[in-house]
Design a protein around this motif. Structure first.
Motif, PDB file in Angstrom:
ATOM      1  N   SER A 244       0.868  -1.254  -0.037  1.00  0.00           N
ATOM      2  CA  SER A 244      -0.192  -0.198   0.017  1.00  0.00           C
ATOM      3  C   SER A 244       0.843   1.366   0.056  1.00  0.00           C
ATOM      4  N   ASP A 245       2.277   0.968   0.510  1.00  0.00           N
ATOM      5  CA  ASP A 245       3.115   2.260   0.350  1.00  0.00           C
ATOM      6  C   ASP A 245       3.240   2.818  -0.941  1.00  0.00           C
ATOM      7  N   ILE A 246       3.377   1.854  -1.869  1.00  0.00           N
ATOM      8  CA  ILE A 246       3.773   2.109  -3.110  1.00  0.00           C
ATOM      9  C   ILE A 246       2.455   2.810  -3.886  1.00  0.00           C
ATOM     10  N   ILE A 247       1.212   2.082  -3.506  1.00  0.00           N
ATOM     11  CA  ILE A 247       0.150   2.777  -4.138  1.00  0.00           C
ATOM     12  C   ILE A 247      -0.063   4.283  -3.683  1.00  0.00           C
ATOM     13  N   SER A 254      -2.252   0.469  -8.104  1.00  0.00           N
ATOM     14  CA  SER A 254      -3.435  -0.126  -7.687  1.00  0.00           C
ATOM     15  C   SER A 254      -3.958  -1.142  -8.906  1.00  0.00           C
ATOM     16  N   SER A 255      -3.906  -0.765 -10.026  1.00  0.00           N
ATOM     17  CA  SER A 255      -4.242  -1.406 -11.233  1.00  0.00           C
ATOM     18  C   SER A 255      -3.464  -2.655 -11.512  1.00  0.00           C
ATOM     19  N   ILE A 256      -2.085  -2.405 -11.099  1.00  0.00           N
ATOM     20  CA  ILE A 256      -1.197  -3.419 -11.129  1.00  0.00           C
ATOM     21  C   ILE A 256      -1.527  -4.550 -10.459  1.00  0.00           C
ATOM     22  N   CYS A 257      -1.983  -4.231  -8.985  1.00  0.00           N
ATOM     23  CA  CYS A 257      -2.139  -5.264  -7.991  1.00  0.00           C
ATOM     24  C   CYS A 257      -3.441  -5.952  -8.407  1.00  0.00           C
ATOM     25  N   LEU A 258      -4.504  -5.264  -8.920  1.00  0.00           N
ATOM     26  CA  LEU A 258      -5.787  -5.993  -9.172  1.00  0.00           C
ATOM     27  C   LEU A 258      -5.420  -6.692 -10.319  1.00  0.00           C
ATOM     28  N   ALA A 259      -4.799  -6.451 -11.493  1.00  0.00           N
ATOM     29  CA  ALA A 259      -4.610  -7.431 -12.545  1.00  0.00           C
ATOM     30  C   ALA A 259      -3.553  -8.445 -12.115  1.00  0.00           C
ATOM     31  N   TYR A 260      -2.817  -8.334 -11.198  1.00  0.00           N
ATOM     32  CA  TYR A 260      -1.994  -9.523 -10.547  1.00  0.00           C
ATOM     33  C   TYR A 260      -2.827 -10.548 -10.030  1.00  0.00           C
ATOM     34  N   GLU A 261      -3.675  -9.870  -9.261  1.00  0.00           N
ATOM     35  CA  GLU A 261      -4.482 -10.780  -8.159  1.00  0.00           C
ATOM     36  C   GLU A 261      -5.613 -11.637  -9.238  1.00  0.00           C
ATOM     37  N   ARG A 262      -6.085 -10.731 -10.283  1.00  0.00           N
ATOM     38  CA  ARG A 262      -7.095 -11.453 -11.064  1.00  0.00           C
ATOM     39  C   ARG A 262      -6.440 -12.780 -11.898  1.00  0.00           C
ATOM     40  N   GLU A 263      -5.272 -12.784 -12.416  1.00  0.00           N
ATOM     41  CA  GLU A 263      -4.504 -13.489 -12.941  1.00  0.00           C
ATOM     42  C   GLU A 263      -3.729 -14.504 -12.322  1.00  0.00           C
ATOM     43  N   THR A 264      -3.339 -14.401 -11.031  1.00  0.00           N
ATOM     44  CA  THR A 264      -2.705 -15.353 -10.163  1.00  0.00           C
ATOM     45  C   THR A 264      -3.532 -15.843  -9.206  1.00  0.00           C
TER      46      THR A 264
END
Length: 311
Positions: A244-247, A254-264
């Motif tokens: 969250s510190d990066i966000i 945050s879109s990177i995190c969402l895409a990562y979670e959706r794929e993995t």
């Protein structure tokens, strides 16, 4: 290609009775297994024509098919994305898959039988009475039976569009240059294109069929650089203790995190991100566009034009 009520100078077996020159005892029909809502099967990346095949009921045409003198094909067309492809079709059920990013808007699926060689003295007992005294010479590639099939709709992938727009902003720069620049800013990654290249981008951005090439040439290289910069920062700055510190510093992350979670199916942690390859993460976020772009470009080069209108 849809036959409709087109008139031919010889008898055509058409699935629509009003357009057929054969008696009702003869039939040609495109068969496809539909899902419950009468739409085609859809996976994450593809449209699947399930168990698709043709059904033929005409003694003379069946004999010609068994002898290899006629063949059947499936035509898939989407004018909004300038896509047209022909697939060989048989009387045995099979699955035919089309990448969904090549399709947009109304997609028409039809089928026809065509002559695989010149056929002399063609005659069928299924001919309507008007043709009962005729024997016909058929030229190679002439259509002999048709089914205009069905249509369905493919919407633009809003999820991908929103993901890209939440991460990137494409901006025109006025100075004369052939160099692309970027800025790893807080809200979004800004990509600066020279005027002539920005015009090319503007003309292509609404063509979804070119998304993979666009992503692989412009977005992935820039995203790799930005991810690498953030990795270096998190390793050097001890104030980063959580993802969250990066966000907080980069809203687009945050879109990177969402895409990562959706794929993995797992959340991206700070420790995972520090060790993750920026090249792999950029490809994962942008739908593996590097390799898919290569596939699309190869198809374009081999066919000359995705919208080829040759029969």
């Amino acid at each position: 290609m849809r036959i409709g009520s087109r008139v031919f100078p010889y008898p055509i077996l058409n699935n629509f009775e009003y357009a057929s020159d054969f008696k009702n005892s003869s039939k040609y029909e495109l068969k496809n297994t539909f899902v419950d809502n009468f739409d085609v099967y859809r996976t994450k990346n593809s449209i699947v024509f399930k168990d698709i095949h043709f059904y033929l009921e005409d003694k003379e045409l069946i004999k010609l098919y068994e002898e290899g003198k006629i063949k059947a094909c499936l035509i898939v067309e989407a004018s909004a994305s300038v896509y047209r492809e022909m697939f060989e079709l048989t009387d045995k059920p099979t699955d035919i898959t089309v990448p969904i990013h090549l399709l947009k808007g109304d997609v028409y699926v039809s089928s026809y039988i065509y002559a695989n060689e010149n056929i002399e003295g063609y005659y069928s007992q299924g001919f309507e009475d008007d043709y009962k005294d005729y024997k016909i010479d058929i030229e190679k590639y002439s259509i002999m039976a048709a089914d205009d099939g069905f249509k369905f709709k493919v919407s633009v992938n809003e999820k991908d569009d929103n993901k890209v727009s939440s991460i990137f902003m494409i901006i025109r720069k006025d100075e004369k240059s052939d160099i692309m620049d970027y800025e790893n800013s807080s809200e979004r990654i800004k990509i600066y294109l020279p005027y002539k290249h920005f015009r090319n981008y503007e003309s292509l951005k609404m063509q979804s069929m070119y998304n993979n090439e666009f992503f692989s040439m412009l977005l992935i290289p820039v995203l790799i650089s930005c991810l690498f910069e953030i990795q270096v920062e998190t390793k050097l700055n001890e104030s980063y203790t959580d993802i969250s510190d990066i966000i907080d510093n980069k809203k687009w992350f945050s879109s990177i995190c969402l895409a990562y979670e959706r794929e993995t199916k797992t959340k991206l942690s700070l420790d995972d991100f520090k060790d993750y390859s920026p090249l792999k993460l950029a490809q994962l976020v942008l739908n593996n566009a590097s390799l898919k772009g290569m596939e699309d470009f190869s198809m374009l080069m081999l066919k000359g034009d995705r919208g080829d209108n040759n029969e």
